[in-house]
Design an enzyme around this catalytic site. Sequence first.
Site, PDB file in Angstrom:
ATOM      1  N   SER A  31       0.828  -1.207   0.000  1.00 27.13           N
ATOM      2  CA  SER A  31       0.000   0.000   0.000  1.00 27.13           C
ATOM      3  C   SER A  31       0.861   1.255   0.000  1.00 27.13           C
ATOM      4  O   SER A  31       0.373   2.349  -0.303  1.00 27.13           O
ATOM      5  CB  SER A  31      -0.929   0.007   1.224  1.00 27.13           C
ATOM      6  OG  SER A  31      -0.213  -0.241   2.415  1.00 27.13           O
TER       7      SER A  31
ATOM      8  N   GLU B 110      -9.545  -9.065   4.744  1.00 23.13           N
ATOM      9  CA  GLU B 110      -9.856  -7.683   4.374  1.00 23.13           C
ATOM     10  C   GLU B 110     -11.220  -7.558   3.710  1.00 23.13           C
ATOM     11  O   GLU B 110     -11.536  -8.288   2.761  1.00 23.13           O
ATOM     12  CB  GLU B 110      -8.780  -7.123   3.439  1.00 23.13           C
ATOM     13  CG  GLU B 110      -9.044  -5.683   3.031  1.00 23.13           C
ATOM     14  CD  GLU B 110      -7.880  -5.016   2.337  1.00 23.13           C
ATOM     15  OE1 GLU B 110      -8.019  -3.837   1.965  1.00 23.13           O
ATOM     16  OE2 GLU B 110      -6.825  -5.661   2.173  1.00 23.13           O
TER      17      GLU B 110
END
Length: 277
Positions: free
Chosen positions: A44, A181
């Site tokens: 990320s 997630e």
Amino acid sequence: MKKPVDFFAMKENGEKITMITAYDYPSAKNVEQAEADMILVGDSLGMVVLGYDSTVPVTMNDMIHHTKAVKRGAPNTFVVTDMPFMTYHGSVDETIQNARKIIQESGAHAVKLEGAGEVVNKIARLTEAGAPVVAHLGLTPQSVGLTGSYKVRAKSVQEAQELIDNALAVEAAGAIAIVLEAIPRQLAEKVTKALTIPTIGIGAGLETDGQVLVYHDIIGYGINRRAKFVKAYADIDETIEPALKNYVNDVKELAFPEVKHSFTMAEEDLKGLYGRE
């Protein structure tokens, strides 16, 4: 520093595991001082730090570079590093070599791989080779190019059962933990109860064994918007922007630097310079 055996014990004892991302020395130092149990150097960083529109452009060298900085900032915290896009979808040997490079050169304690399917065998082989692996199921950002969105995953019966099966498969392959997630909280609870290894949730409800959030999301630093599952603990952008503007204005208006911000030399030494121009 906590190790996998400690995380297993925390799950067994019902103690929640805390994980926060970090991408550089100061953020890692902050996370360690906050006494988080784990740090994730996530790919990320491509979006949060490097300004890409996805995680796909992130390279092995990017992950190694940032993990080394994190290790210097948090020498006493367990660090998990993402294997970036397409670095574990070739042969098993290529996957092992890439994981070896990340762990040896960066100092990461474990690597994280997204998905199941052919990835399950890679997890098994990495585990056999002595490389700890964290799995990642549900919304897998590296696959957004195929799925086309960051929406919640596994909402249908078929998809939910597939995720449960995949979770059991990566556990059997030797994963030391699983990141879940953006899945329904009820499903995350079922998965958590079905496994002996810890589950770390992000947008997966309260019932997982632990939680992970992105450092920048937690403190409100350089973000355009927060996802639904993110709780705002600070908004430091509101402090940063005026501070920088005040600096620019002070320089323009000759208000900085003041005498107290400057160095001086003795008057007699200054006089010795006269006539030397």
